[in-house]
Design a protein around this motif. Structure first.
Motif, PDB file in Angstrom:
ATOM      1  N   ALA A  55       0.847  -1.197   0.000  1.00 28.18           N
ATOM      2  CA  ALA A  55       0.000   0.000   0.000  1.00 28.18           C
ATOM      3  C   ALA A  55       0.875   1.237   0.000  1.00 28.18           C
ATOM      4  O   ALA A  55       2.073   1.189   0.319  1.00 28.18           O
ATOM      5  N   PHE A  56       0.260   2.342  -0.398  1.00 25.68           N
ATOM      6  CA  PHE A  56       0.909   3.636  -0.269  1.00 25.68           C
ATOM      7  C   PHE A  56       0.134   4.446   0.762  1.00 25.68           C
ATOM      8  O   PHE A  56      -1.085   4.617   0.644  1.00 25.68           O
ATOM      9  N   LEU A  57       0.857   4.904   1.775  1.00 25.55           N
ATOM     10  CA  LEU A  57       0.263   5.800   2.756  1.00 25.55           C
ATOM     11  C   LEU A  57       0.466   7.217   2.227  1.00 25.55           C
ATOM     12  O   LEU A  57       1.600   7.648   2.003  1.00 25.55           O
ATOM     13  N   LYS A  58      -0.617   7.904   1.978  1.00 27.13           N
ATOM     14  CA  LYS A  58      -0.568   9.246   1.411  1.00 27.13           C
ATOM     15  C   LYS A  58      -0.637  10.280   2.533  1.00 27.13           C
ATOM     16  O   LYS A  58      -1.595  10.296   3.322  1.00 27.13           O
ATOM     17  N   ILE A  59       0.376  11.118   2.598  1.00 32.11           N
ATOM     18  CA  ILE A  59       0.402  12.210   3.571  1.00 32.11           C
ATOM     19  C   ILE A  59      -0.024  13.478   2.847  1.00 32.11           C
ATOM     20  O   ILE A  59       0.633  13.915   1.901  1.00 32.11           O
ATOM     21  N   VAL A  60      -1.140  14.044   3.262  1.00 35.53           N
ATOM     22  CA  VAL A  60      -1.667  15.254   2.634  1.00 35.53           C
ATOM     23  C   VAL A  60      -1.397  16.421   3.578  1.00 35.53           C
ATOM     24  O   VAL A  60      -1.963  16.492   4.668  1.00 35.53           O
ATOM     25  N   ILE A  61      -0.507  17.316   3.135  1.00 37.40           N
ATOM     26  CA  ILE A  61      -0.074  18.397   4.023  1.00 37.40           C
ATOM     27  C   ILE A  61       0.440  19.579   3.194  1.00 37.40           C
ATOM     28  O   ILE A  61       1.105  19.395   2.175  1.00 37.40           O
ATOM     29  N   GLY A  62       0.088  20.758   3.601  1.00 40.23           N
ATOM     30  CA  GLY A  62       0.592  21.954   2.943  1.00 40.23           C
ATOM     31  C   GLY A  62       0.268  22.025   1.467  1.00 40.23           C
ATOM     32  O   GLY A  62       1.057  22.530   0.673  1.00 40.23           O
ATOM     33  N   GLY A  63      -0.888  21.495   1.056  1.00 43.43           N
ATOM     34  CA  GLY A  63      -1.284  21.574  -0.340  1.00 43.43           C
ATOM     35  C   GLY A  63      -0.611  20.564  -1.243  1.00 43.43           C
ATOM     36  O   GLY A  63      -0.693  20.669  -2.473  1.00 43.43           O
ATOM     37  N   LYS A  64       0.073  19.590  -0.680  1.00 46.76           N
ATOM     38  CA  LYS A  64       0.716  18.566  -1.505  1.00 46.76           C
ATOM     39  C   LYS A  64       0.492  17.194  -0.888  1.00 46.76           C
ATOM     40  O   LYS A  64       0.108  17.062   0.274  1.00 46.76           O
ATOM     41  N   THR A  65       0.716  16.168  -1.697  1.00 47.76           N
ATOM     42  CA  THR A  65       0.552  14.786  -1.252  1.00 47.76           C
ATOM     43  C   THR A  65       1.868  14.041  -1.404  1.00 47.76           C
ATOM     44  O   THR A  65       2.487  14.072  -2.475  1.00 47.76           O
ATOM     45  N   ILE A  66       2.298  13.395  -0.325  1.00 48.32           N
ATOM     46  CA  ILE A  66       3.561  12.659  -0.302  1.00 48.32           C
ATOM     47  C   ILE A  66       3.260  11.197  -0.016  1.00 48.32           C
ATOM     48  O   ILE A  66       2.484  10.878   0.886  1.00 48.32           O
ATOM     49  N   SER A  67       3.862  10.290  -0.788  1.00 46.37           N
ATOM     50  CA  SER A  67       3.600   8.864  -0.655  1.00 46.37           C
ATOM     51  C   SER A  67       4.697   8.158   0.136  1.00 46.37           C
ATOM     52  O   SER A  67       5.877   8.457  -0.031  1.00 46.37           O
ATOM     53  N   VAL A  68       4.278   7.210   0.973  1.00 43.99           N
ATOM     54  CA  VAL A  68       5.199   6.350   1.712  1.00 43.99           C
ATOM     55  C   VAL A  68       4.776   4.899   1.480  1.00 43.99           C
ATOM     56  O   VAL A  68       3.631   4.534   1.761  1.00 43.99           O
ATOM     57  N   HIS A  69       5.683   4.077   0.959  1.00 44.13           N
ATOM     58  CA  HIS A  69       5.365   2.682   0.678  1.00 44.13           C
ATOM     59  C   HIS A  69       5.264   1.885   1.972  1.00 44.13           C
ATOM     60  O   HIS A  69       6.062   2.043   2.885  1.00 44.13           O
ATOM     61  N   ARG A  70       4.242   1.018   2.041  1.00 43.40           N
ATOM     62  CA  ARG A  70       4.076   0.129   3.191  1.00 43.40           C
ATOM     63  C   ARG A  70       3.955  -1.302   2.687  1.00 43.40           C
ATOM     64  O   ARG A  70       3.118  -1.608   1.824  1.00 43.40           O
TER      65      ARG A  70
END
Length: 243
Positions: free
Chosen positions: A185-200
């Motif tokens: 899965a990808f954990l999506k971090i939504v912050i400051g108007g952008k989305t950052i992905s972290v693989h799990r």
């Protein structure tokens, strides 16, 4: 790499500053070329609150830096910003030497230090040796024992190409979303108007994410393939906590 490129690559940046007038820590993102003069004489190191900071504006990498010389005080002893940044190898070796429980405790301390209780920074800085500060790692060469600081990067800050490959402690407050692919899965971090992905990986796909909730997030890793994807140093180098 030329000496100039190396200097740019290792330039110390602050993603936040302490305002003595407002008595709070303020995000660097609130500064721009039109308003920075409002804060110009009230910006201090966000950790020790002693060293004065100044805003450097340029089109590619606007940033804050420590003022030096004259009547400008240095960083308080044991302040992480007063130490040289640790190399990627040093950080890898440090994390590799920790077991899972120790990594969990380190992430929890980092979360308190960077997010949930910023006043605790003053408590850590009262320890002159700095050995208990979660942002410092020990470097031993023979009989010499020194400390280096782990680079930090706010998840809401601007990422640039020079950030790629550098190991950071990423931190911030935002929303989480899960993009479940079955075996991973990808954990999506939504912050400051952008989305950052972290693989799990499959065995670490979370089942406790509430997409409408806000979370404190801290992780140790690096930007690998893009400015919007974090590769964790280890699969357990991630912690989040509901606000």
């Amino acid at each position: 790499m030329s000496s100039k490129e190396n200097m740019m690559k290792n330039k110390r940046k602050f993603d936040e500053f302490y305002s003595d007038i407002e008595d709070k820590i303020i995000s660097f993102n609130k500064l721009n070329k039109d308003n920075y003069l409002v804060y110009e004489n009230q910006m201090f190191c966000p950790d020790c609150r002693k060293a004065k900071l100044s805003y450097v504006f340029n089109t590619k990498t606007p940033h804050l830096k420590s003022k030096s010389g004259g009547k400008n005080p240095p960083h308080q002893e044991s302040c992480p910003y007063g130490y040289k940044p640790a190399s990627n190898n040093s950080v890898r070796n440090h994390i590799d030497a920790l077991n899972n429980t120790q990594i969990e405790h380190k992430l929890a301390s980092m979360m308190r230090y960077l997010l949930t209780d910023k006043s605790i920074r003053q408590t850590f800085l009262s320890d002159d040796t700095g050995q208990n500060n979660p942002m410092l790692i020990e470097a031993v060469a023979g009989a010499t024992r020194t400390y280096n600081t782990m680079r930090r990067k706010s998840l809401g800050a601007y990422f640039t190409e020079e950030d790629k490959g550098e190991i950071y402690v990423f931190y911030g407050k935002g929303n989480l979303k899960l993009n479940d692919k079955g075996n991973y899965a990808f954990l999506k971090i939504v912050i400051g108007g952008k989305t950052i992905s972290v693989h799990r990986p499959k065995n670490l796909i979370p089942n406790d994410i509430e997409e409408n909730a806000e979370y404190y997030i801290v992780c140790i890793g690096y930007l690998k393939d893009s400015l919007f994807k974090i590769e964790l140093l280890k699969s357990n180098c991630l912690k989040y906590q509901r606000v």
